[in-house]
Enzyme design. Structure first.
Site, PDB file in Angstrom:
ATOM      1  N   ARG A  38       0.873  -1.182   0.000  1.00 61.29           N
ATOM      2  CA  ARG A  38       0.000   0.000   0.000  1.00 61.29           C
ATOM      3  C   ARG A  38       0.898   1.216   0.000  1.00 61.29           C
ATOM      4  O   ARG A  38       1.652   1.434   0.943  1.00 61.29           O
ATOM      5  CB  ARG A  38      -0.900  -0.011   1.230  1.00 61.29           C
ATOM      6  CG  ARG A  38      -1.891   1.146   1.314  1.00 61.29           C
ATOM      7  CD  ARG A  38      -2.803   0.953   2.512  1.00 61.29           C
ATOM      8  NE  ARG A  38      -3.847   1.969   2.589  1.00 61.29           N
ATOM      9  CZ  ARG A  38      -3.694   3.163   3.172  1.00 61.29           C
ATOM     10  NH1 ARG A  38      -2.544   3.485   3.732  1.00 61.29           N
ATOM     11  NH2 ARG A  38      -4.694   4.014   3.203  1.00 61.29           N
ATOM     12  N   SER A 107     -12.500  -3.029   0.868  1.00 61.15           N
ATOM     13  CA  SER A 107     -12.689  -2.396   2.182  1.00 61.15           C
ATOM     14  C   SER A 107     -14.169  -2.093   2.394  1.00 61.15           C
ATOM     15  O   SER A 107     -14.815  -1.559   1.488  1.00 61.15           O
ATOM     16  CB  SER A 107     -11.939  -1.065   2.241  1.00 61.15           C
ATOM     17  OG  SER A 107     -10.563  -1.267   2.108  1.00 61.15           O
ATOM     18  N   LYS A 136      -4.263   6.111   7.936  1.00 62.65           N
ATOM     19  CA  LYS A 136      -5.025   6.319   6.709  1.00 62.65           C
ATOM     20  C   LYS A 136      -5.589   7.737   6.700  1.00 62.65           C
ATOM     21  O   LYS A 136      -6.216   8.154   7.674  1.00 62.65           O
ATOM     22  CB  LYS A 136      -6.154   5.287   6.643  1.00 62.65           C
ATOM     23  CG  LYS A 136      -6.984   5.352   5.382  1.00 62.65           C
ATOM     24  CD  LYS A 136      -7.987   4.211   5.321  1.00 62.65           C
ATOM     25  CE  LYS A 136      -8.847   4.351   4.085  1.00 62.65           C
ATOM     26  NZ  LYS A 136      -9.415   3.085   3.659  1.00 62.65           N
TER      27      LYS A 136
HETATM   28  N1  TZP Z   1      -7.974   0.791   6.130  1.00 59.32           N
HETATM   29  C1  TZP Z   1      -8.787   0.939   7.172  1.00 59.32           C
HETATM   30  S1  TZP Z   1      -7.943   1.380   8.568  1.00 59.32           S
HETATM   31  C2  TZP Z   1      -6.448   1.331   7.740  1.00 59.32           C
HETATM   32  C3  TZP Z   1      -6.667   1.006   6.417  1.00 59.32           C
HETATM   33  C4  TZP Z   1      -5.640   0.892   5.391  1.00 59.32           C
HETATM   34  C5  TZP Z   1      -5.153   1.646   8.388  1.00 59.32           C
HETATM   35  C6  TZP Z   1      -4.681   0.558   9.279  1.00 59.32           C
HETATM   36  O1  TZP Z   1      -3.433   0.878   9.843  1.00 59.32           O
HETATM   37  P1  TZP Z   1      -3.102   0.655  11.384  1.00 59.32           P
HETATM   38  O2  TZP Z   1      -1.764   1.321  11.560  1.00 59.32           O
HETATM   39  O3  TZP Z   1      -3.023  -0.812  11.619  1.00 59.32           O
HETATM   40  O4  TZP Z   1      -4.192   1.322  12.186  1.00 59.32           O
END
Ligand code: TZP
Ligand code: MG
Length: 211
Positions: A38, A107, A136
Site C-alpha cells: 500500500r 474495504s 489512513k
Molecule cells: N484501512 C482501514 S484502517 C487502515 C486502512 C488501510 C489503516 C490501518 O493501519 P493501522 O496502523 O493498523 O491502524
C-alpha cells in the site's frame, strides 16, 4: 483462496531508515501469512519496483501478495490479487480486468457494503476501521467491534478486521468474532517486527484452540 489470519500492509512512513523488504521479511518470519503493498505517494514506477521486490520475497515464502489500488502493477508483477476501496473501480470491472483467478479484496465500513461485496464476488472483505488510526488519510469514524459482530453473524466470505489494532486491544477484536486481523503500524513500526508478529500469531492460535 488460501486462508490467512495475520495480514500485514506496508507502511514505509513507520520505519524510516529501515528497508521495506527487510521489514516485510521479518514480518513473514514472525507469522504474517499475507502481504499487501500500500503506497499512496510514490510514483507508479517506484510502486512497480517495490511490487517486484515484494513479489520475489512473498514467492520465496509461499505467502500471497496483494497490491492496493494499482491493478496494472498487480498484473505486471503477477501478484496474487488486488485490494480496492469503495471509491475504486467497481468489483465487476476489476474482475473483468484481472480474471477469475486473482484475489479481490474490498474495504467495507458498514454492513450494506459487506453484503454488496459478497454478492458481487469479492474473495474477502476488510472490516474497519475498528479503532482510531493515524495510518489512513480521510478515514471514516471507527466502526467499533459492533461491526465485526454484524459481519461475523451474516457474511460468509472471509473478513479481516483492520484499523488501530494493537497487541493491547486485539483480544476485543477476536472476542467480537474476527479470525483474521490486519495491521500497518503495530507491525511495521515495531522495533522488533518478528517478535510482535510471533505474539499475534500465538494469540490467534490460542484463540483457535479455545473456540
Ligand atoms: N484501512 C482501514 S484502517 C487502515 C486502512 C488501510 C489503516 C490501518 O493501519 P493501522 O496502523 O493498523 O491502524
Ligand atoms: Mg484504493
Amino acid at each position: 483462496m488460501k486462508d490467512f489470519q495475520l495480514y500485514a500492509i506496508t507502511g514505509e512512513a513507520f520505519h524510516p531508515g529501515r528497508d521495506l523488504i527487510e521489514v516485510m521479511e521479518e514480518a513473514i518470519r514472525g507469522g504474517v501469512d499475507i502481504v499487501q503493498l500500500r503506497d499512496k505517494t510514490s510514483s507508479k514506477r517506484d510502486v512497480l519496483q517495490k511490487a517486484q521486490a515484494l513479489r520475489e520475497l512473498t514467492k520465496k515464502y509461499g505467502v500471497p501478495f496483494i497490491v492496493n489500488d494499482h491493478i496494472d502493477v498487480a498484473l505486471a508483477v503477477d501478484a496474487d490479487g488486488i485490494h480496492l476501496g469503495q471509491d475504486d473501480l467497481p468489483l465487476a470491472e476489476a474482475r473483468n480486468i484481472v480474471g477469475p483467478d486473482k484475489i479481490i479484496g474490498i474495504s467495507t465500513h458498514q454492513i450494506e457494503e459487506a453484503r454488496a461485496a459478497e454478492a458481487e464476488g469479492a474473495d474477502y472483505i476488510g472490516v474497519g476501521p475498528i479503532f482510531e488510526t493515524k495510518s489512513k488519510a480521510d478515514v471514516v469514524d471507527p466502526v467499533t467491534t459492533a461491526y465485526i459482530q454484524q459481519v461475523a453473524a451474516e457474511i460468509t466470505i472471509p473478513f479481516v478486521a483492520i484499523g488501530g489494532i494493537k497487541l493491547h486491544n486485539v483480544e476485543q477484536v477476536l472476542a467480537a468474532g474476527a479470525r483474521r486481523i490486519c495491521m500497518i503500524s503495530e507491525i511495521v513500526g515495531a522495533t522488533d517486527v518478528k517478535a510482535v508478529c510471533e505474539q499475534f500469531t500465538d494469540i490467534l492460535e490460542r484463540h483457535k484452540e479455545e473456540a
